[in-house]
Motif scaffolding. Structure first.
Motif, PDB file in Angstrom:
ATOM      1  N   MET A 115      56.017  44.275  35.969  1.00 30.58           N
ATOM      2  CA  MET A 115      54.676  44.788  36.152  1.00 30.58           C
ATOM      3  C   MET A 115      53.887  43.818  37.023  1.00 30.58           C
ATOM      4  O   MET A 115      53.894  42.621  36.794  1.00 30.58           O
ATOM      5  CB  MET A 115      54.013  44.950  34.787  1.00 30.58           C
ATOM      6  N   THR A 116      53.218  44.350  38.025  1.00 31.71           N
ATOM      7  CA  THR A 116      52.363  43.549  38.883  1.00 31.71           C
ATOM      8  C   THR A 116      50.923  43.726  38.445  1.00 31.71           C
ATOM      9  O   THR A 116      50.474  44.839  38.196  1.00 31.71           O
ATOM     10  CB  THR A 116      52.498  43.989  40.353  1.00 31.71           C
ATOM     11  N   VAL A 117      50.213  42.633  38.338  1.00 31.46           N
ATOM     12  CA  VAL A 117      48.805  42.698  37.969  1.00 31.46           C
ATOM     13  C   VAL A 117      47.953  42.237  39.142  1.00 31.46           C
ATOM     14  O   VAL A 117      48.446  41.590  40.071  1.00 31.46           O
ATOM     15  CB  VAL A 117      48.494  41.836  36.725  1.00 31.46           C
ATOM     16  N   THR A 118      46.710  42.570  39.107  1.00 34.64           N
ATOM     17  CA  THR A 118      45.754  42.079  40.091  1.00 34.64           C
ATOM     18  C   THR A 118      44.671  41.323  39.355  1.00 34.64           C
ATOM     19  O   THR A 118      44.513  41.469  38.140  1.00 34.64           O
ATOM     20  CB  THR A 118      45.116  43.234  40.890  1.00 34.64           C
ATOM     21  N   ILE A 119      43.934  40.523  40.091  1.00 33.38           N
ATOM     22  CA  ILE A 119      42.795  39.843  39.487  1.00 33.38           C
ATOM     23  C   ILE A 119      41.553  40.129  40.315  1.00 33.38           C
ATOM     24  O   ILE A 119      41.621  40.354  41.527  1.00 33.38           O
ATOM     25  CB  ILE A 119      42.999  38.316  39.362  1.00 33.38           C
ATOM     26  N   ASP A 120      40.430  40.145  39.637  1.00 33.01           N
ATOM     27  CA  ASP A 120      39.118  40.174  40.258  1.00 33.01           C
ATOM     28  C   ASP A 120      38.425  38.889  39.845  1.00 33.01           C
ATOM     29  O   ASP A 120      38.679  38.371  38.751  1.00 33.01           O
ATOM     30  CB  ASP A 120      38.282  41.354  39.756  1.00 33.01           C
ATOM     31  N   LEU A 121      37.563  38.391  40.682  1.00 31.75           N
ATOM     32  CA  LEU A 121      36.756  37.235  40.336  1.00 31.75           C
ATOM     33  C   LEU A 121      35.322  37.708  40.143  1.00 31.75           C
ATOM     34  O   LEU A 121      34.838  38.543  40.907  1.00 31.75           O
ATOM     35  CB  LEU A 121      36.803  36.186  41.448  1.00 31.75           C
ATOM     36  N   THR A 122      34.645  37.192  39.141  1.00 38.61           N
ATOM     37  CA  THR A 122      33.268  37.576  38.875  1.00 38.61           C
ATOM     38  C   THR A 122      32.393  36.331  38.889  1.00 38.61           C
ATOM     39  O   THR A 122      32.712  35.336  38.229  1.00 38.61           O
ATOM     40  CB  THR A 122      33.145  38.292  37.514  1.00 38.61           C
ATOM     41  N   LEU A 123      31.309  36.402  39.640  1.00 39.95           N
ATOM     42  CA  LEU A 123      30.318  35.333  39.673  1.00 39.95           C
ATOM     43  C   LEU A 123      29.064  35.813  38.964  1.00 39.95           C
ATOM     44  O   LEU A 123      28.527  36.868  39.301  1.00 39.95           O
ATOM     45  CB  LEU A 123      29.940  34.980  41.118  1.00 39.95           C
ATOM     46  N   ASP A 124      28.595  35.059  37.981  1.00 37.64           N
ATOM     47  CA  ASP A 124      27.291  35.324  37.382  1.00 37.64           C
ATOM     48  C   ASP A 124      26.237  34.705  38.292  1.00 37.64           C
ATOM     49  O   ASP A 124      26.492  33.689  38.957  1.00 37.64           O
ATOM     50  CB  ASP A 124      27.202  34.683  35.994  1.00 37.64           C
ATOM     51  N   CYS A 125      25.051  35.307  38.310  1.00 34.43           N
ATOM     52  CA  CYS A 125      24.022  34.818  39.226  1.00 34.43           C
ATOM     53  C   CYS A 125      22.648  35.270  38.772  1.00 34.43           C
ATOM     54  O   CYS A 125      22.506  36.025  37.815  1.00 34.43           O
ATOM     55  CB  CYS A 125      24.301  35.329  40.630  1.00 34.43           C
ATOM     56  N   THR A 126      21.639  34.829  39.511  1.00 35.91           N
ATOM     57  CA  THR A 126      20.279  35.326  39.310  1.00 35.91           C
ATOM     58  C   THR A 126      19.849  36.252  40.445  1.00 35.91           C
ATOM     59  O   THR A 126      18.903  37.003  40.290  1.00 35.91           O
ATOM     60  CB  THR A 126      19.263  34.170  39.191  1.00 35.91           C
ATOM     61  N   ASN A 127      20.554  36.217  41.592  1.00 41.82           N
ATOM     62  CA  ASN A 127      20.219  37.074  42.733  1.00 41.82           C
ATOM     63  C   ASN A 127      21.512  37.580  43.370  1.00 41.82           C
ATOM     64  O   ASN A 127      22.086  36.913  44.241  1.00 41.82           O
ATOM     65  CB  ASN A 127      19.372  36.305  43.738  1.00 41.82           C
TER      66      ASN A 127
END
Length: 144
Positions: A1-13
């Motif tokens: 099984m191949t997986v992907t990743i997403d990156l998430t940045l928390d921010c104020t703007n």
């Protein structure tokens, strides 16, 4: 099984950071998932808290859909500590070590002009930078 990743940045703007990261990575706004034609339509299916809008998030991707997607989401709390995970930007750089280092330094200056800040330099290897909200990342010559 191949997986992907997403990156998430928390921010104020979210829109400020989206502009910076589009410049830094060459990413584009990711289209909304089918069958939606706009992010507003997509977000309408969720029960968003009062006062939240489509401007509170941004979704970016590589123009050819390679690499991880980047989600940028507004959160109420500010950044308070060093990132435990950061982005490394590997730039194409050819030639002798001095030429490669000059390419890294030029890219760092381009990102300063886009709103980034140079934090430290590891001479000849990489530059540690921060985006407009202080999220750390590194710029280095891509491995050949």
């Amino acid at each position: 099984m191949t997986v992907t990743i997403d990156l998430t940045l928390d921010c104020t703007n979210a829109q400020l950071l989206a502009g910076f990261w589009k410049t830094a990575l060459g990413y584009v706004d990711e289209p909304p998932p089918p069958p939606f034609s706009t992010r507003e339509e997509w977000l309408a299916q969720f029960d968003l808290p009062e006062g939240e809008s489509v401007e509170d998030g941004a979704w970016l991707c590589h123009p050819e859909r390679t690499g991880p997607r980047l989600s940028i989401l507004k959160v109420p709390e500010p950044k308070t500590a060093k990132n435990r995970l950061h982005i490394d930007i590997g730039i194409p750089a050819e030639g002798e070590p001095a030429q490669r280092w000059a390419s890294v330094k030029a890219e760092a200056q381009r990102l300063v002009a886009a709103g980034g800040t140079i934090l430290t330099e590891d001479e000849g290897h990489h530059v540690v930078m921060a985006d407009p909200e202080g999220n750390e990342f590194c710029v280095a010559a891509a491995s050949a």
